[in-house]
Design a protein around this motif. Structure first.
Motif, mmCIF file in Angstrom:
data_model
loop_
_atom_site.group_PDB
_atom_site.id
_atom_site.type_symbol
_atom_site.label_atom_id
_atom_site.label_comp_id
_atom_site.label_asym_id
_atom_site.label_seq_id
_atom_site.Cartn_x
_atom_site.Cartn_y
_atom_site.Cartn_z
ATOM 1 N N ALA A 7 0.826 -1.213 0.000
ATOM 2 C CA ALA A 7 0.000 0.000 0.000
ATOM 3 C C ALA A 7 0.859 1.262 0.000
ATOM 4 N N SER A 8 0.446 2.211 -0.810
ATOM 5 C CA SER A 8 1.195 3.461 -0.920
ATOM 6 C C SER A 8 0.991 4.323 0.321
ATOM 7 N N GLN A 9 1.931 5.193 0.556
ATOM 8 C CA GLN A 9 1.840 6.103 1.690
ATOM 9 C C GLN A 9 1.603 7.504 1.141
ATOM 10 N N ALA A 10 0.497 8.092 1.537
ATOM 11 C CA ALA A 10 0.153 9.437 1.076
ATOM 12 C C ALA A 10 0.853 10.473 1.931
ATOM 13 N N ASN A 11 1.224 11.570 1.326
ATOM 14 C CA ASN A 11 1.837 12.680 2.050
ATOM 15 C C ASN A 11 0.723 13.436 2.773
ATOM 16 N N ALA A 12 0.727 13.398 4.086
ATOM 17 C CA ALA A 12 -0.336 14.015 4.892
ATOM 18 C C ALA A 12 -0.400 15.528 4.702
ATOM 19 N N ALA A 13 0.707 16.153 4.313
ATOM 20 C CA ALA A 13 0.729 17.604 4.162
ATOM 21 C C ALA A 13 0.228 18.050 2.791
ATOM 22 N N GLN A 14 -0.047 17.130 1.899
ATOM 23 C CA GLN A 14 -0.481 17.471 0.549
ATOM 24 C C GLN A 14 -1.874 18.079 0.575
ATOM 25 N N ALA A 15 -2.055 19.163 -0.158
ATOM 26 C CA ALA A 15 -3.354 19.831 -0.236
ATOM 27 C C ALA A 15 -4.181 19.202 -1.351
ATOM 28 N N TYR A 16 -5.479 19.164 -1.170
ATOM 29 C CA TYR A 16 -6.383 18.586 -2.156
ATOM 30 C C TYR A 16 -7.441 19.607 -2.526
ATOM 31 N N VAL A 17 -7.819 19.603 -3.772
ATOM 32 C CA VAL A 17 -8.941 20.405 -4.238
ATOM 33 C C VAL A 17 -10.048 19.423 -4.567
ATOM 34 N N LEU A 18 -11.178 19.557 -3.899
ATOM 35 C CA LEU A 18 -12.286 18.630 -4.077
ATOM 36 C C LEU A 18 -13.458 19.334 -4.736
ATOM 37 N N SER A 19 -14.374 18.554 -5.279
ATOM 38 C CA SER A 19 -15.570 19.122 -5.890
ATOM 39 C C SER A 19 -16.372 19.885 -4.849
ATOM 40 N N ASP A 20 -17.270 20.718 -5.314
ATOM 41 C CA ASP A 20 -18.104 21.457 -4.377
ATOM 42 C C ASP A 20 -19.455 20.770 -4.165
ATOM 43 N N LEU A 21 -19.446 19.456 -4.291
ATOM 44 C CA LEU A 21 -20.645 18.666 -4.049
ATOM 45 C C LEU A 21 -21.137 18.952 -2.640
ATOM 46 N N SER A 22 -22.404 19.247 -2.519
ATOM 47 C CA SER A 22 -22.983 19.572 -1.222
ATOM 48 C C SER A 22 -23.021 18.325 -0.346
ATOM 49 N N THR A 23 -22.553 18.476 0.866
ATOM 50 C CA THR A 23 -22.369 17.331 1.743
ATOM 51 C C THR A 23 -23.656 16.821 2.376
ATOM 52 N N PHE A 24 -24.438 17.694 2.983
ATOM 53 C CA PHE A 24 -25.623 17.233 3.708
ATOM 54 C C PHE A 24 -26.590 16.457 2.814
ATOM 55 N N PRO A 25 -26.952 16.975 1.634
ATOM 56 C CA PRO A 25 -27.848 16.176 0.790
ATOM 57 C C PRO A 25 -27.250 14.821 0.424
ATOM 58 N N PHE A 26 -25.932 14.759 0.230
ATOM 59 C CA PHE A 26 -25.292 13.483 -0.086
ATOM 60 C C PHE A 26 -25.516 12.493 1.051
ATOM 61 N N GLY A 27 -25.209 12.897 2.273
ATOM 62 C CA GLY A 27 -25.379 12.007 3.415
ATOM 63 C C GLY A 27 -26.812 11.608 3.618
ATOM 64 N N GLN A 28 -27.697 12.572 3.532
ATOM 65 C CA GLN A 28 -29.120 12.300 3.759
ATOM 66 C C GLN A 28 -29.693 11.391 2.675
ATOM 67 N N GLU A 29 -29.458 11.724 1.425
ATOM 68 C CA GLU A 29 -30.039 10.956 0.321
ATOM 69 C C GLU A 29 -29.403 9.578 0.174
ATOM 70 N N CYS A 30 -28.079 9.518 0.234
ATOM 71 C CA CYS A 30 -27.405 8.233 0.028
ATOM 72 C C CYS A 30 -27.655 7.258 1.170
ATOM 73 N N SER A 31 -27.828 7.761 2.377
ATOM 74 C CA SER A 31 -28.067 6.867 3.507
ATOM 75 C C SER A 31 -29.432 6.191 3.421
ATOM 76 N N GLN A 32 -30.361 6.781 2.664
ATOM 77 C CA GLN A 32 -31.712 6.239 2.557
ATOM 78 C C GLN A 32 -31.870 5.259 1.397
ATOM 79 N N GLU A 33 -30.906 5.227 0.488
ATOM 80 C CA GLU A 33 -31.002 4.315 -0.650
ATOM 81 C C GLU A 33 -30.678 2.892 -0.215
ATOM 82 N N ASN A 34 -31.311 1.934 -0.868
ATOM 83 C CA ASN A 34 -31.038 0.526 -0.577
ATOM 84 C C ASN A 34 -30.897 -0.330 -1.826
#
Length: 105
Positions: A7-34
């Motif tokens: 397994a590779s070792q990631a550099n903990a100090a590395q900065a990441y740019v992530l999408s601006d996907l809204s978090t709360f709707p993701f958690g709420q909606e995805c947790s209800q899917e089956n």
């Protein structure tokens, strides 16, 4: 030797740019899917799982539940941890999968 023993070792100090996907709707909606239908949530989860596997952050079993198991792991994590819904979806998927399929270091 496990395919994930290197397994590779990631550099903990590395900065990441992530999408601006809204978090709360993701958690709420995805947790209800089956289902195994390819919804936006399922596609996001499976894409994130593929990246975690390819980067050796997780070690998926060679045989097992596949997509259905991966979706179930993340959805259960989301249901069990609604307090974490303020985190980016990528971190939520990573937290769920690493807790279950941590890579051998």
């Amino acid at each position: 030797m496990s395919p994930c023993a290197f397994a590779s070792q990631a550099n903990a100090a590395q900065a990441y740019v992530l999408s601006d996907l809204s978090t709360f709707p993701f958690g709420q909606e995805c947790s209800q899917e089956n289902s195994l239908k390819l919804t936006a949530c399922a596609a996001y989860i499976l894409g994130a799982v593929d990246e975690l596997s390819m980067s050796h952050a997780i070690c998926l079993p060679m045989s097992g539940g596949g997509n259905s198991q991966n979706l179930a792991v993340v959805r259960k994590y989301l249901r069990d941890h609604p307090e974490s819904w303020d985190q980016h979806p990528a971190y939520l998927v990573r937290s769920a999968m690493v807790a279950t399929f941590h890579a051998v270091r």
